[in-house]
Write an enzyme that holds these catalytic residues in place. Sequence first.
Site, short mmCIF file in Angstrom:
data_model
loop_
_atom_site.label_atom_id
_atom_site.label_comp_id
_atom_site.label_asym_id
_atom_site.label_seq_id
_atom_site.Cartn_x
_atom_site.Cartn_y
_atom_site.Cartn_z
CG HIS A 60 0.99 -10.25 -1.99
ND1 HIS A 60 1.98 -9.45 -2.52
CD2 HIS A 60 0.21 -9.44 -1.23
CE1 HIS A 60 1.79 -8.20 -2.09
NE2 HIS A 60 0.72 -8.17 -1.33
CE LYS A 91 4.11 -3.44 -2.41
NZ LYS A 91 3.21 -4.59 -2.22
CG ASP A 94 17.70 -6.74 -8.46
OD1 ASP A 94 18.72 -6.10 -8.82
OD2 ASP A 94 17.75 -7.71 -7.69
N GLY A 96 17.38 -4.17 -14.44
CA GLY A 96 16.51 -4.63 -15.53
C GLY A 96 16.66 -6.11 -15.86
CG ASN A 97 19.89 -9.60 -17.09
OD1 ASN A 97 19.39 -9.97 -18.15
ND2 ASN A 97 20.62 -10.40 -16.33
P1 5BU Z 1 -5.01 -4.72 3.63
O1 5BU Z 1 -5.40 -6.02 4.21
O2 5BU Z 1 -6.20 -3.95 3.02
O3 5BU Z 1 -4.19 -3.86 4.56
O4 5BU Z 1 -4.05 -5.13 2.42
C1 5BU Z 1 -3.41 -4.18 1.62
C2 5BU Z 1 -2.69 -4.84 0.47
O5 5BU Z 1 -2.09 -3.86 -0.35
C3 5BU Z 1 -1.57 -5.79 0.87
O6 5BU Z 1 -1.56 -6.85 -0.07
C4 5BU Z 1 -0.30 -4.97 0.73
O7 5BU Z 1 0.79 -5.77 0.34
C5 5BU Z 1 -0.67 -4.00 -0.37
N1 5BU Z 1 -0.04 -2.67 -0.26
C6 5BU Z 1 -0.28 -1.82 0.79
O8 5BU Z 1 -1.00 -2.15 1.71
N2 5BU Z 1 0.28 -0.58 0.80
C7 5BU Z 1 1.09 -0.12 -0.17
O9 5BU Z 1 1.55 1.02 -0.14
C8 5BU Z 1 1.33 -1.03 -1.24
C9 5BU Z 1 0.76 -2.27 -1.27
BR1 5BU Z 1 2.40 -0.47 -2.60
#
Ligand code: 5BU
Length: 256
Positions: A60, A91, A94, A96-97
């Site tokens: 992230h 994630k 929005d 496409g542009n």
């Molecule tokens: P965790 O620490 O194992 O709970 O982290 C899970 C990661 O996966 C975290 O970076 C979330 O932003 C990401 N994630 C999620 O937990 N669940 C989802 O449905 C999605 C992404 Br899409």
Amino acid sequence: MKLSYADRAKHCKNPLAKHLFQLIENKKTNLALSADVTNCDKLLSLANTIGPEISVLKTHIDILDDFTPSFINELQKLAEKHQFLIFEDRKFADIGNTVKHQYAGGIYQIAEWAHIVNAHTLPGSGVIQGLAEAGKDKQRGLLLLAQMSSANNLLTPDYSKKTLEMAREFDEFVIGFIAQTKLSDEPHWIYMTPGVQLSENKDNLGQQYITPQKAILENGSDIIIVGRGIIAAKDPVSEAQKYRKIAWDTYLQSLT
Ligand code: 5BU
């Protein structure tokens, strides 16, 4: 009989999807690390120590407090050294542009370094088209969010089904899904599952965990994504090794 990752590579139109299936098979790991830390050095240290155990490192980028463009060079070197792909969990959601600019431009220039990104299908297929314009020629891959792990999310079974239909229209750029369960038997789709820990837990902000065995064996997932299960452990490297072994053994079991 279930196909192996290597067999499934042959069915992919997207070269990155093919590469990822082969990488998983060669390196023998279907584990992804969610490296959710807020400091560049900490992230690089996780990438260097846990890199040998994973096929994908999920970032992230916008939670880093001290991001500088040179950080990306360091991360890319580690991805090369340890042979993992970088997945920026942006994630996009929005028109496409706008997503095209968010993907290619700004301070992060995600399309330059992230092998994989993901998008919500809520805006309709323009989101995929916009991202494809910036990513397809760079041989990138897109995952669509078909299901989420969080409590009370609005991604209904009908939404997931329509997401699958949308993916089929763009199967040269879309490589698969973020999902809790497999949506179809087409062998080219890659399923990545977040919300995985060794026991069926929750956090206090709506996250819900399933076990690696449930994700892979019962739900048909290909890659488990683990964050705090590894990075909050006392010894993250040995914890990553533990998740890696469980995930790989469960995959082998699913082939029989
Ligand atoms: P965790 O620490 O194992 O709970 O982290 C899970 C990661 O996966 C975290 O970076 C979330 O932003 C990401 N994630 C999620 O937990 N669940 C989802 O449905 C999605 C992404 Br899409």
